[in-house]
Write an enzyme that holds these catalytic residues in place. Structure first.
Site, PDB file in Angstrom:
ATOM      1  N   LYS A  24     -60.672   0.383 -78.019  1.00  0.00           N
ATOM      2  CA  LYS A  24     -59.760   0.733 -79.375  1.00  0.00           C
ATOM      3  C   LYS A  24     -60.568   0.544 -80.251  1.00  0.00           C
ATOM      4  O   LYS A  24     -61.552  -0.353 -80.643  1.00  0.00           O
ATOM      5  CB  LYS A  24     -58.773  -0.170 -79.475  1.00  0.00           C
ATOM      6  CG  LYS A  24     -57.726   0.111 -80.794  1.00  0.00           C
ATOM      7  CD  LYS A  24     -56.386  -0.795 -80.856  1.00  0.00           C
ATOM      8  CE  LYS A  24     -55.950  -0.608 -81.986  1.00  0.00           C
ATOM      9  NZ  LYS A  24     -54.775  -1.787 -82.386  1.00  0.00           N
TER      10      LYS A  24
ATOM     11  N   SER B   7     -50.534   0.163 -83.057  1.00  0.00           N
ATOM     12  CA  SER B   7     -51.818   0.942 -83.574  1.00  0.00           C
ATOM     13  C   SER B   7     -52.662   0.991 -82.512  1.00  0.00           C
ATOM     14  O   SER B   7     -53.683   1.806 -82.433  1.00  0.00           O
ATOM     15  CB  SER B   7     -52.697  -0.039 -84.852  1.00  0.00           C
ATOM     16  OG  SER B   7     -53.056  -1.193 -84.132  1.00  0.00           O
TER      17      SER B   7
ATOM     18  N   SER C 155     -48.589  -4.350 -81.776  1.00  0.00           N
ATOM     19  CA  SER C 155     -49.366  -3.038 -81.293  1.00  0.00           C
ATOM     20  C   SER C 155     -50.012  -2.846 -79.908  1.00  0.00           C
ATOM     21  O   SER C 155     -50.515  -1.813 -79.716  1.00  0.00           O
ATOM     22  CB  SER C 155     -50.690  -2.938 -82.256  1.00  0.00           C
ATOM     23  OG  SER C 155     -50.282  -2.734 -83.536  1.00  0.00           O
TER      24      SER C 155
END
Length: 470
Positions: free
Chosen positions: A73, A150, A174
């Site tokens: 990520k 996220s 997240s």
């Protein structure tokens, strides 16, 4: 080859590679082809690594995940020689990481081959993945829906079975939010379980990192590989009695399980979610666990205020530190991010300390609850699906907070308290969308969660339930 991860998890494929029944290069080539093709539909990957970056990762390790392609990520993790954009136009070109962060280095030593980076909301503020820089990531279950965030870029690609697992971070939910919306397993570790080095902590200790995965055992084996302190870490989680992988394959014993039909201080859930909780509670009873309805007691309103104060102060400070003197232009930050940063600039030392004290007080209240129970059950979210655009970052802070509330009502308290929590895709809506069930345990008790997860994975498997391919 192109559909290998539809039927095999990461450990199974790594076993084929080690037995020389599968060639690493062929696997990587097929995965990269699938990434490019699927990304035109999902917009989940921001960068695909080739050349020197890919070769460096292939040569890095021969651990339990030897040869398995992996995505990292664009937040809370540094990959040497590349920028970590944090989903922001302001950091699109730098700073360039001089070295891997500690967790990424451990991933490489475990044999994972980093093939790219995944999309995230700007600075991870929104629990969706629709940054102005890079655009919206779509959910493979339905393209008009968000995969959450996220860590939505990672979750979308794993849900589409392009990879068996991918890196994810969690500051308020997240990991677990996209796991729920994408039909995956996602465990947020205890505070300090996975080192954030070279930084000390993030969000006053609320931030953590691990992965989203198709199988429980992949998550457990990866946590075995990446867990542990680095020299100078401000704190570390207690060592487990054995390995997390071992825990995932042994019976959990008779656990004391509490379940909640509604959030602490929140409204009644919609019937489909209440039904999911009740069905799961019945399943747990059938597996021999002691199950009863009970809720922890803490001030949800005060916790919410503390979270935004910590988030805003960290946003302002982190932008200043990473910018190294540069000032964001009018189009460099999304409106909500700019509002958050400006609010953060005004947070006093007294207000920040009081917010952190609220985190700690909540942690003690949750700790007292776990003297009576081993596990707390709810749904992961207070909603069943998330349309694209439902959480806007171009409006007011009040509009944003209102949209975020049903997404973090069960998850954020775990970050404030530092306790482990996981989302499991055990239920489904009438129209076939996954519903994540949320399980929380006391600080340091990931073994308990993995043992329970392994049992539930066998009792109510989900691996064969996949999104449509088009």
């Amino acid at each position: 080859m192109d559909d290998l991860f539809a039927t095999h998890d990461a450990l199974a494929v790594a076993g084929l590679i080690k037995a020389r029944k599968l060639d690493t290069r062929e696997l990587l080539d097929a995965t990269l082809r699938s990434l490019r093709t699927t990304n035109t539909r999902l917009n989940a990957v921001t960068d695909i690594y080739e050349g020197e970056l890919l070769e460096r990762s292939i040569a890095a390790g021969e651990g339990p995940f030897q040869g398995i392609p992996y995505l990292v990520k664009q937040l809370m993790a540094e990959c040497a020689g590349t920028p970590t954009t944090a989903g922001s136009r302001f950091f699109a070109h730098g700073p360039i990481a001089a070295a891997d962060s500690a967790a990424v280095a451990r991933m490489r030593r475990a044999g994972l081959v980093i093939v790219g980076r995944t999309n995230t909301s700007e600075f991870g503020i929104a629990p969706t993945t629709e940054p102005a820089f890079g655009g919206a990531t779509r959910n493979p279950w339905r393209l008009d829906l968000s995969p959450g965030g996220s860590s939505g870029g990672s979750a979308a690609m794993v849900a589409a079975r392009i990879l068996p697992m991918a890196h994810a971070t969690d500051g308020g939910g997240s990991i677990r939010i996209p796991a729920s919306l994408c039909g995956l397993f996602g465990l947020k570790p205890s505070r300090g379980r996975v080192s954030l080095a070279p930084i000390g902590e993030t969000l006053a200790g609320a931030g953590a990192q691990h992965c989203v995965s198709v199988s429980v055992r992949d998550s457990a084996a990866l946590l075995d590989a990446v867990a542990g302190s680095e020299p100078g870490d401000p704190y570390g989680a207690p060592l487990p009695a054995g390995t997390f992988l071992e825990a995932a394959s042994r019976p959990p014993g008779r656990l004391r399980v509490a379940f909640m039909r509604r959030p602490v201080g929140g409204p009644v859930l919609e019937p489909v979610l209440v039904r999911a909780i009740e069905r799961t509670a019945t399943l747990l009873e059938g597996l021999g666990h002691q199950v009863e309805e009970a809720s922890p007691s803490y001030d949800m309103e005060a916790l919410g205020e503390a979270f935004w104060r910590v988030m805003c102060a960290n946003t302002w400070t982190n932008i200043q530190l990473r910018a190294n003197g540069r000032k964001p232009g009018p189009d460099d930050l999304e409106p909500v991010t700019r509002i958050c940063a400006e609010r953060g600039r005004e947070v006093t030392a007294d207000a920040y300390i009081r917010a952190v004290q609220t985190f700690h007080r909540t942690g003690r209240q949750l700790g007292a609850f776990f003297e009576r129970y081993d596990v707390l059950l709810s749904t992961t979210l207070a909603l069943t699906h998330l349309p694209l655009g439902a959480v806007r970052t171009d409006g007011t802070a009040e509009q944003f907070e209102q949209a975020v509330a049903p997404m973090t009502t069960f998850t954020a308290v775990c970050n404030a308290a530092g306790v482990p929590a996981m989302s499991m895709p055990l239920e489904w809506t009438d129209d076939g969308l996954p519903v994540g069930l949320h399980f929380v345990a006391r600080y340091g008790a990931e073994e308990t969660l993995y043992s329970l997860a392994g049992q539930l994975e066998q009792a109510r498997p989900w691996r064969d339930r996949r999104p449509p391919s088009k």
